[in-house]
Design a protein around this motif. Structure first.
Motif, PDB file in Angstrom:
ATOM      1  N   SER A   6       0.801  -1.233   0.000  1.00 26.69           N
ATOM      2  CA  SER A   6       0.000   0.000   0.000  1.00 26.69           C
ATOM      3  C   SER A   6       0.831   1.278   0.000  1.00 26.69           C
ATOM      4  N   HIS A   7       2.087   1.215   0.408  1.00 28.99           N
ATOM      5  CA  HIS A   7       2.912   2.417   0.544  1.00 28.99           C
ATOM      6  C   HIS A   7       3.970   2.487  -0.566  1.00 28.99           C
ATOM      7  N   LYS A   8       4.068   3.637  -1.219  1.00 26.23           N
ATOM      8  CA  LYS A   8       5.143   3.854  -2.192  1.00 26.23           C
ATOM      9  C   LYS A   8       6.409   4.364  -1.516  1.00 26.23           C
ATOM     10  N   ALA A   9       6.249   4.882  -0.302  1.00 25.24           N
ATOM     11  CA  ALA A   9       7.389   5.422   0.450  1.00 25.24           C
ATOM     12  C   ALA A   9       7.165   5.143   1.925  1.00 25.24           C
ATOM     13  N   PRO A  10       8.220   5.059   2.697  1.00 27.38           N
ATOM     14  CA  PRO A  10       8.047   4.890   4.145  1.00 27.38           C
ATOM     15  C   PRO A  10       7.577   6.198   4.771  1.00 27.38           C
ATOM     16  N   ASP A  11       7.273   6.166   6.051  1.00 34.49           N
ATOM     17  CA  ASP A  11       6.952   7.393   6.761  1.00 34.49           C
ATOM     18  C   ASP A  11       8.212   8.245   6.906  1.00 34.49           C
ATOM     19  N   LEU A  12       8.051   9.462   7.397  1.00 32.96           N
ATOM     20  CA  LEU A  12       9.185  10.386   7.489  1.00 32.96           C
ATOM     21  C   LEU A  12      10.295   9.847   8.378  1.00 32.96           C
ATOM     22  N   ASP A  13       9.918   9.289   9.542  1.00 30.10           N
ATOM     23  CA  ASP A  13      10.934   8.768  10.454  1.00 30.10           C
ATOM     24  C   ASP A  13      11.670   7.581   9.852  1.00 30.10           C
ATOM     25  N   GLY A  14      10.925   6.720   9.140  1.00 30.59           N
ATOM     26  CA  GLY A  14      11.564   5.591   8.481  1.00 30.59           C
ATOM     27  C   GLY A  14      12.543   6.047   7.410  1.00 30.59           C
ATOM     28  N   MET A  15      12.163   7.084   6.662  1.00 30.93           N
ATOM     29  CA  MET A  15      13.074   7.631   5.656  1.00 30.93           C
ATOM     30  C   MET A  15      14.303   8.240   6.322  1.00 30.93           C
ATOM     31  N   ALA A  67       9.428  -3.511   8.043  1.00 33.75           N
ATOM     32  CA  ALA A  67       9.869  -4.778   8.636  1.00 33.75           C
ATOM     33  C   ALA A  67      10.706  -4.541   9.883  1.00 33.75           C
ATOM     34  N   ALA A  68      11.574  -3.526   9.849  1.00 33.56           N
ATOM     35  CA  ALA A  68      12.417  -3.225  11.009  1.00 33.56           C
ATOM     36  C   ALA A  68      11.573  -2.765  12.188  1.00 33.56           C
ATOM     37  N   GLY A  69      10.573  -1.916  11.912  1.00 31.36           N
ATOM     38  CA  GLY A  69       9.708  -1.435  12.990  1.00 31.36           C
ATOM     39  C   GLY A  69       8.911  -2.556  13.627  1.00 31.36           C
ATOM     40  N   MET A  70       8.332  -3.417  12.797  1.00 33.12           N
ATOM     41  CA  MET A  70       7.541  -4.513  13.344  1.00 33.12           C
ATOM     42  C   MET A  70       8.412  -5.531  14.067  1.00 33.12           C
ATOM     43  N   SER A  71       9.644  -5.704  13.623  1.00 30.04           N
ATOM     44  CA  SER A  71      10.561  -6.615  14.324  1.00 30.04           C
ATOM     45  C   SER A  71      10.878  -6.096  15.721  1.00 30.04           C
ATOM     46  N   ALA A  72      11.092  -4.783  15.844  1.00 31.42           N
ATOM     47  CA  ALA A  72      11.319  -4.187  17.166  1.00 31.42           C
ATOM     48  C   ALA A  72      10.080  -4.342  18.035  1.00 31.42           C
ATOM     49  N   SER A  73       8.905  -4.198  17.419  1.00 34.97           N
ATOM     50  CA  SER A  73       7.652  -4.322  18.156  1.00 34.97           C
ATOM     51  C   SER A  73       7.460  -5.734  18.698  1.00 34.97           C
ATOM     52  N   PHE A  87       2.099  -1.186  19.449  1.00 36.20           N
ATOM     53  CA  PHE A  87       2.690  -2.452  19.034  1.00 36.20           C
ATOM     54  C   PHE A  87       2.217  -2.894  17.649  1.00 36.20           C
ATOM     55  N   SER A  88       1.115  -2.354  17.174  1.00 40.23           N
ATOM     56  CA  SER A  88       0.555  -2.783  15.889  1.00 40.23           C
ATOM     57  C   SER A  88       0.763  -1.727  14.825  1.00 40.23           C
ATOM     58  N   LEU A  89      -0.180  -0.814  14.670  1.00 39.66           N
ATOM     59  CA  LEU A  89      -0.120   0.157  13.574  1.00 39.66           C
ATOM     60  C   LEU A  89       1.154   0.995  13.606  1.00 39.66           C
ATOM     61  N   ARG A  90       1.459   1.592  14.737  1.00 37.17           N
ATOM     62  CA  ARG A  90       2.653   2.431  14.822  1.00 37.17           C
ATOM     63  C   ARG A  90       3.929   1.597  14.944  1.00 37.17           C
ATOM     64  N   GLY A  91       3.766   0.298  15.119  1.00 37.96           N
ATOM     65  CA  GLY A  91       4.925  -0.576  15.068  1.00 37.96           C
ATOM     66  C   GLY A  91       5.569  -0.607  13.700  1.00 37.96           C
ATOM     67  N   THR A  92       4.835  -0.192  12.670  1.00 33.00           N
ATOM     68  CA  THR A  92       5.400  -0.153  11.317  1.00 33.00           C
ATOM     69  C   THR A  92       6.340   1.027  11.116  1.00 33.00           C
ATOM     70  N   ILE A  93       6.345   1.951  12.051  1.00 35.81           N
ATOM     71  CA  ILE A  93       7.178   3.156  11.928  1.00 35.81           C
ATOM     72  C   ILE A  93       8.491   2.913  12.655  1.00 35.81           C
ATOM     73  N   PHE A  94       9.553   2.730  11.913  1.00 36.61           N
ATOM     74  CA  PHE A  94      10.838   2.469  12.555  1.00 36.61           C
ATOM     75  C   PHE A  94      11.499   3.796  12.916  1.00 36.61           C
ATOM     76  N   ASN A  95      11.169   4.276  14.096  1.00 36.22           N
ATOM     77  CA  ASN A  95      11.818   5.464  14.631  1.00 36.22           C
ATOM     78  C   ASN A  95      12.386   5.125  16.009  1.00 36.22           C
TER      79      ASN A  95
END
Length: 520
Positions: free
Chosen positions: A36-45, A85-91, A124-132
Motif C-alpha cells: 500500500s505504501h510507495k514510500a516509508p513514513d518520514l521517520d523511516g526515511m 519490517a524493522a519497525g515490526m521486528s522491534a515491536s 505495538f501494531s499500527l505504529r509498530g510499522t514506523i521504525f523510529n
C-alpha cells in the motif's frame, strides 16, 4: 483460591504458538504496508538516510536505531518495505520480552493472553510499522523491565549485568529511557529493595555494565557539545502555559485512542462470555462467580506491575503540567508496555477457553487494523489525491532527477543529493546504495559526508515548496551558486493530487573528480 504455577515449567509448550503469532504480526503488517505504501513514513526515511554510515551519535538522536538500519541496508539495500519490517521486528521483540516477564509469575495461558492483548495496542501494531527511535526502544524497555524484575527477585549477578547493558542500549536508542529508570527507582524505594545488601552489590554491577556499554556514545556527546540534548530541549518548548495545557489534554486523549484496541478486545471478550453463559451455561461453568485472574498474583508482583507500569505516563503528565512543557503523542510509545497485565483484573474463567477466545478476537483485530490502515493509506489516499507520504512518488521523482543528472553530467555517477531528509531520501534510496543525502546543506546534520572531498564529483541540489516550503538558507545559497538550474514537476498521485515542484540545480564535477577515490 487456586495458586497458579509459574509458566517457566510449562511455557515451552506455548513458545511455538507465541513465535508463530509474532511472525504472523511481522508478515501481516510488513506485506500490507509494502503493497500500500510507495514510500516509508518520514521517520523511516530518516533512518534510511542516517544509515549511510555508523556514527557514535547524530544531531537529533542517539545512534542505535541507525546502526540497526545500516546493518540491514548493507544486506538488502534500501527498499521502502525495510523500514516497516524493522519497525515490526522491534515491536514483536518487545512483545516477546513481555511474554518472558509474564511467564515469571503467570501460567502459560495467562502469559499468552497478556501478550495477545498487549499486541493490539496501536504502539505495538499500527505504529509498530514506523521504525523510529520510539518504536526501536520497545524491545529494550521491555527487556530491561524483565531483567529488573528478575534481578530484584533472585539477586543473581547475571541479571544485574544484563539489566545494566540493556538499559544502556535503551539509552543509546532514546534518552527518554530515563523515564523507565524513574519507575525502577520508585519501585526500588517502595518495595524495600534498598534494604538488602545484595541489591547494592547488584546495582554496582548494573552500573558498571551500563557505563561500559554507554561509554562510546558518552565520548561522542562530550566531543559534540551534547548536540542531541539541545535539540531535545528545543522540542519541549511551548509558547504559553495555556498552550501547554491544551497540548497536555490532547496528549492524554491521543493515548486513550492508541490504547483503544485493547479496550475493544476486552469488551468483545466480555460480550462473548456473557452470550455463551446464556446459551450454554456448561461451556465455562461458574464464570460469573469466579474470582479474577489478578487474585492469583502475589502482592509483590501486583506492586511491581502498578509502580513500574503506571509511573512512566503518570510522572510525564505531572512534570508537563508543572513545568508547562510540550508533549507529542508518539513520545509515549513505551509508557504502556505493561498495560496488558491490567486486563487480568477483569478476566476470569477457564484459562484454555479464555485463551482461545482472546486469540480469535485479537487475530481478527490485527487483520482489521492492518487491512484498514493499508486501504486508507494506499488506494483511498491515491483516489482522493491526498498529499500523503504513503503515496509520495519517490521512484518517479528519483528517476526524473537521475535522468536530469545524466543529461548534464554524463559518465559521472550521482553520489550526493543536497535536499531535505524526505525529498533527498526518496531520491537517494532509489538512485543507488552509495548515494548520500547532504541534509539541508548542513555538515553537522550529515556526518557521513567528508567535505569538500565528497563534493568533488558534483552534487544534485533539489528543493520543493510543495513538500516542505521555503528551504534553509544554506541549501538555497548552494542552489543559487550552481550554474545549471531548472524546474521539473511531478503529480503527487492521482489527477486530483497536487503538483510537486522540483527546483533542481547541479553543482558540476571538478577536474579532479576522476582522481577521487570511492568513499567505500
Amino acid at each position: 483460591m487456586t495458586v497458579q504455577t509459574p509458566a517457566s515449567a510449562r511455557s515451552d509448550a506455548y513458545q511455538r504458538s507465541v513465535l508463530l503469532y509474532l511472525l504472523f504480526m511481522v508478515l501481516l503488517w510488513t506485506i500490507l504496508m509494502a503493497i500500500s505504501h510507495k514510500a516509508p513514513d518520514l521517520d523511516g526515511m530518516e533512518e534510511l538516510v542516517w544509515s549511510a554510515s555508523f556514527e557514535l551519535g547524530y544531531l537529533k538522536h542517539p545512534p542505535l536505531p541507525s546502526w540497526v538500519m545500516a546493518a540491514l541496508t548493507s544486506v538488502v539495500g534500501r527498499p521502502a518495505w525495510l523500514s516497516f519490517a524493522a519497525g515490526m521486528s522491534a515491536s514483536v521483540l518487545g512483545l516477546w520480552f513481555i511474554w518472558k516477564l509474564a511467564c515469571e509469575f503467570l501460567n502459560p495461558e495467562r502469559a499468552f493472553m497478556v501478550l495477545l492483548i498487549s499486541s493490539v495496542s496501536i504502539y505495538f501494531s499500527l505504529r509498530g510499522t514506523i521504525f523510529n527511535h520510539n518504536t526501536a526502544q520497545l524491545w529494550s524497555v521491555t527487556a530491561a523491565t524483565w531483567f529488573f524484575y528478575r534481578a530484584g527477585r533472585d539477586q543473581r549477578p547475571a541479571d544485574w549485568l544484563w539489566l545494566g547493558a540493556v538499559a544502556a542500549l535503551s539509552t543509546v536508542t532514546k534518552y527518554s529511557a530515563v523515564i523507565l529508570f524513574t519507575a525502577f527507582f520508585l519501585y526500588f524505594l517502595r518495595s524495600g529493595m534498598w534494604r538488602q545488601r545484595q541489591t547494592w552489590a547488584g546495582l554496582g554491577l548494573a552500573l558498571l555494565a551500563y557505563v561500559v556499554v554507554l561509554s562510546p556514545h558518552l565520548y561522542w556527546l562530550f566531543k559534540n557539545d551534547f548536540a542531541p540534548f539541545r535539540y531535545m530541549d528545543g522540542s519541549l518548548e511551548t509558547h504559553t502555559r495555556w498552550e501547554a495545557y491544551k497540548e497536555l489534554l490532547s496528549f492524554c486523549l491521543d493515548q486513550l485512542g492508541r490504547l483503544s484496541p485493547m479496550l475493544v478486545a476486552m469488551i468483545a471478550l466480555g460480550i462473548w462470555n456473557r452470550r455463551d453463559q446464556k446459551q450454554r451455561s456448561s461451556s465455562d461453568p461458574g464464570l460469573p462467580g469466579t474470582p479474577s485472574y489478578a487474585v492469583d498474583i502475589s502482592q509483590r508482583d501486583k506492586q511491581f506491575l502498578l509502580w513500574v507500569g503506571l509511573t512512566p505516563f503518570v510522572s510525564t503528565v505531572l512534570v508537563s503540567a508543572v513545568l508547562g512543557t510540550r508533549l507529542v503523542a508518539s513520545w509515549a510509545t513505551t509508557f504502556f508496555v505493561l498495560y496488558g497485565f491490567f486486563a487480568l483484573w477483569f478476566m476470569r474463567g477457564k484459562d484454555k477457553v479464555q485463551l482461545r477466545r482472546v486469540a480469535i478476537i485479537v487475530i481478527v483485530l490485527q487483520i482489521l487494523l492492518a487491512s484498514g490502515y493499508a486501504l486508507a493509506r494506499g488506494p483511498l489516499a491515491w483516489y482522493k489525491g491526498r498529499d500523503s507520504r504513503s503515496t509520495f512518488p519517490g521512484p518517479e521523482i528519483s528517476a526524473q532527477m537521475q535522468a536530469i543528472w545524466n543529461e548534464h553530467m554524463p559518465g559521472i555517477p550521482l553520489k550526493v543529493v543536497v535536499a531535505d531528509t524526505w525529498l533527498g531520501g526518496n531520491i537517494a534510496v532509489h538512485a543507488g546504495q552509495d548515494v548520500m543525502v547532504f541534509i539541508d546543506a548542513d555538515p553537522a546534520a550529515s556526518p557521513w559526508l567528508t567535505l569538500p572531498r565528497d563534493m568533488v564529483c558534483g552534487a544534485l541540489v533539489v528543493y520543493s515548496l510543495q513538500t516542505r516550503g521555503q528551504p534553509p538558507a544554506a541549501l538555497l545559497k548552494l542552489y543559487e551558486q550552481a550554474p545549471i538550474k531548472g524546474l521539473a514537476q511531478q503529480r503527487w498521485s492521482s489527477e486530483r493530487s497536487p503538483m510537486i515542484d522540483l527546483n533542481w540545480a547541479i553543482v558540476p564535477a571538478q577536474p579532479s573528480c576522476h582522481l577521487s577515490p570511492p568513499k567505500r
